[in-house]
Design an enzyme around this catalytic site. Structure first.
Site, short mmCIF file in Angstrom:
data_model
loop_
_atom_site.label_atom_id
_atom_site.label_comp_id
_atom_site.label_asym_id
_atom_site.label_seq_id
_atom_site.Cartn_x
_atom_site.Cartn_y
_atom_site.Cartn_z
N ASN A 9 0.87 -1.18 0.00
CA ASN A 9 0.00 0.00 0.00
C ASN A 9 0.91 1.23 0.00
O ASN A 9 1.46 1.60 1.03
CB ASN A 9 -0.91 -0.02 1.24
CG ASN A 9 -1.82 1.20 1.30
OD1 ASN A 9 -1.98 1.91 0.31
ND2 ASN A 9 -2.43 1.43 2.46
N TRP A 10 1.03 1.83 -1.17
CA TRP A 10 1.93 2.99 -1.28
C TRP A 10 1.32 4.24 -0.65
O TRP A 10 2.01 5.24 -0.49
CB TRP A 10 2.24 3.28 -2.76
CG TRP A 10 3.13 2.27 -3.41
CD1 TRP A 10 3.76 1.21 -2.81
CD2 TRP A 10 3.53 2.23 -4.79
NE1 TRP A 10 4.51 0.52 -3.75
CE2 TRP A 10 4.38 1.13 -4.96
CE3 TRP A 10 3.23 3.03 -5.91
CZ2 TRP A 10 4.95 0.80 -6.19
CZ3 TRP A 10 3.78 2.70 -7.14
CH2 TRP A 10 4.65 1.60 -7.27
N LYS A 11 0.05 4.20 -0.34
CA LYS A 11 -0.66 5.38 0.19
C LYS A 11 -0.41 6.59 -0.73
O LYS A 11 -0.37 6.41 -1.95
CB LYS A 11 -0.23 5.66 1.63
CG LYS A 11 -0.25 4.42 2.51
CD LYS A 11 -0.10 4.70 3.97
CE LYS A 11 0.03 3.40 4.73
NZ LYS A 11 -0.14 3.53 6.14
N HIS A 98 -9.90 1.10 4.89
CA HIS A 98 -8.59 1.31 5.54
C HIS A 98 -8.77 2.26 6.72
O HIS A 98 -9.56 3.21 6.66
CB HIS A 98 -7.59 1.88 4.52
CG HIS A 98 -6.19 1.84 5.03
ND1 HIS A 98 -5.71 2.76 5.91
CD2 HIS A 98 -5.18 0.96 4.81
CE1 HIS A 98 -4.44 2.45 6.21
NE2 HIS A 98 -4.10 1.37 5.55
N GLU A 100 -7.06 4.62 7.78
CA GLU A 100 -6.81 6.05 7.50
C GLU A 100 -8.04 6.69 6.86
O GLU A 100 -8.32 7.87 7.08
CB GLU A 100 -5.56 6.20 6.61
CG GLU A 100 -4.30 5.90 7.43
CD GLU A 100 -3.11 5.40 6.63
OE1 GLU A 100 -3.12 5.49 5.39
OE2 GLU A 100 -2.16 4.90 7.26
N GLU A 167 -5.94 -5.15 10.49
CA GLU A 167 -4.93 -4.13 10.72
C GLU A 167 -5.23 -3.39 12.02
O GLU A 167 -6.02 -2.43 12.03
CB GLU A 167 -4.96 -3.12 9.57
CG GLU A 167 -4.66 -3.72 8.22
CD GLU A 167 -4.02 -2.68 7.32
OE1 GLU A 167 -2.85 -2.84 6.98
OE2 GLU A 167 -4.68 -1.69 6.99
N GLY A 173 1.79 2.08 10.83
CA GLY A 173 2.74 3.19 10.70
C GLY A 173 3.41 3.59 12.01
O GLY A 173 4.04 4.64 12.10
N SER A 213 2.83 -2.28 10.50
CA SER A 213 4.29 -2.27 10.70
C SER A 213 4.95 -3.61 10.34
O SER A 213 5.88 -4.04 11.01
CB SER A 213 4.63 -1.85 12.13
OG SER A 213 4.19 -0.52 12.35
N GLY A 234 2.58 -1.21 4.40
CA GLY A 234 2.63 0.22 4.05
C GLY A 234 4.07 0.66 3.89
O GLY A 234 4.69 0.48 2.84
N GLY A 235 4.63 1.23 4.96
CA GLY A 235 5.97 1.82 4.91
C GLY A 235 7.02 0.95 4.22
O GLY A 235 7.72 1.42 3.31
C1 PEP Z 1 -1.10 0.03 5.90
O1 PEP Z 1 -0.93 0.94 5.12
O2 PEP Z 1 -2.15 -0.58 5.85
C2 PEP Z 1 -0.06 -0.32 6.87
C3 PEP Z 1 -0.21 -1.41 7.53
O3 PEP Z 1 1.02 0.54 6.99
P1 PEP Z 1 2.40 0.21 7.75
O4 PEP Z 1 2.92 -1.09 7.19
O5 PEP Z 1 3.29 1.36 7.42
O6 PEP Z 1 2.11 0.08 9.20
#
Ligand code: PEP
Length: 253
Positions: A9-11, A98, A100, A167, A173, A213, A234-235
């Site tokens: 997930n590049w967001k 999601h 966010e 999640e 994050g 994470s 994500g990251g």
């Molecule tokens: C996400 O974007 O759903 C996510 C889990 O981000 P991260 O891996 O950065 O925690």
């Protein structure tokens, strides 16, 4: 057999050299039974899909996802994108629910169910995200929250087009990951919920992936758990090397 799914997930980010990133992933030899999905920002969907689908040496299992859709098909909704527009681009996956979007765009169950309906009506696969906040976990409300979030799935005849991403909001994050046993406890709860509300076969075949994470180190313990079928990343997915290592945590049996 349950599919392993790894989602980047590049967001609202773009990895440097993203074309090379996508080309490289398309050529990656992955464990059989693994699907790789890259959720890119709207303006790059066309190009990203072209890269992964026009490479004849690609694995069939690299797909592009959108990160959101609107609840309506068209109209005066400035800045929004409908499911039909994704269909026009031949996009086959979309992330819905999601945390966010729940937090910053006030998406609740009513909005989320409409979005899932839009997608599944058009045969687009949904990556449905659920999870509790830190406060909710501390108050022992995790399973109540998940039951409420999962409840909207009861409106659907089957889960053929749904991937569930657990999640925990406190892990997204933050660099804090759920331990593999914390995650397994919740994943097994979700699978039992599916069994009780659908059937055994649906419970066995629905991919339930973990997000929060995820990195190259912690993914190994997570995917060893019987009910964890991959990761939503994500990251760490902004680095081709890291994401590739994460995907490679699953080995052929
Ligand atoms: C996400 O974007 O759903 C996510 C889990 O981000 P991260 O891996 O950065 O925690």
């Amino acid at each position: 057999m349950t599919k392993n799914v790894f989602i980047a997930n590049w967001k609202m980010n773009l990895p440097s050299g993203f074309e090379f990133y996508l080309e490289s992933l398309s050529k990656l030899t992955v464990s059989s039974n693994t699907t790789i999905i890259i959720a890119v920002p709207f303006p790059y969907l066309y190009q990203a899909n072209k890269i992964v689908t026009h490479d004849t040496t690609r694995s069939d299992e690299v797909m592009i996802a959108a990160q959101n859709i609107h609840t309506k098909l068209k109209g005066a909704y400035t800045g929004e994108v409908s499911i039909d527009m994704l269909k026009d681009l031949d996009i086959q996956y979309v992330i819905i629910g999601h945390s966010e979007r729940r937090q910053y765009f006030y998406e609740d169950n009513t909005i989320i169910v409409k979005k899932i309906e839009q997608a599944t009506n058009k045969n687009i696969n949904v990556i449905f995200c659920i999870g509790e906040t830190s406060d909710e976990r501390q108050k022992n409300k995790t399973f109540d929250i998940l039951t409420d979030q999962l409840g909207i799935l009861k409106r659907f005849e089957n889960l053929d087009r749904i991937i569930i991403a657990y999640e925990p909001v406190w892990a997204i994050g933050t660099g804090v990951t759920a331990t593999s046993s914390q995650a397994q406890e919740v994943h097994s709860f979700i699978r039992r919920w599916i069994m009780n509300n659908f059937d055994n076969n649906t419970a066995e075949t629905t991919s339930i992936i973990y997000g929060g994470s995820v990195n190259e180190e912690n993914i190994y313990d997570l995917v060893k758990q019987p009910d964890i079928n991959g990761g939503l990343v994500g990251g760490a997915s902004l680095s081709l090397q890291k994401f590739t290592n994460i995907i490679n945590s699953v080995v052929d049996p």
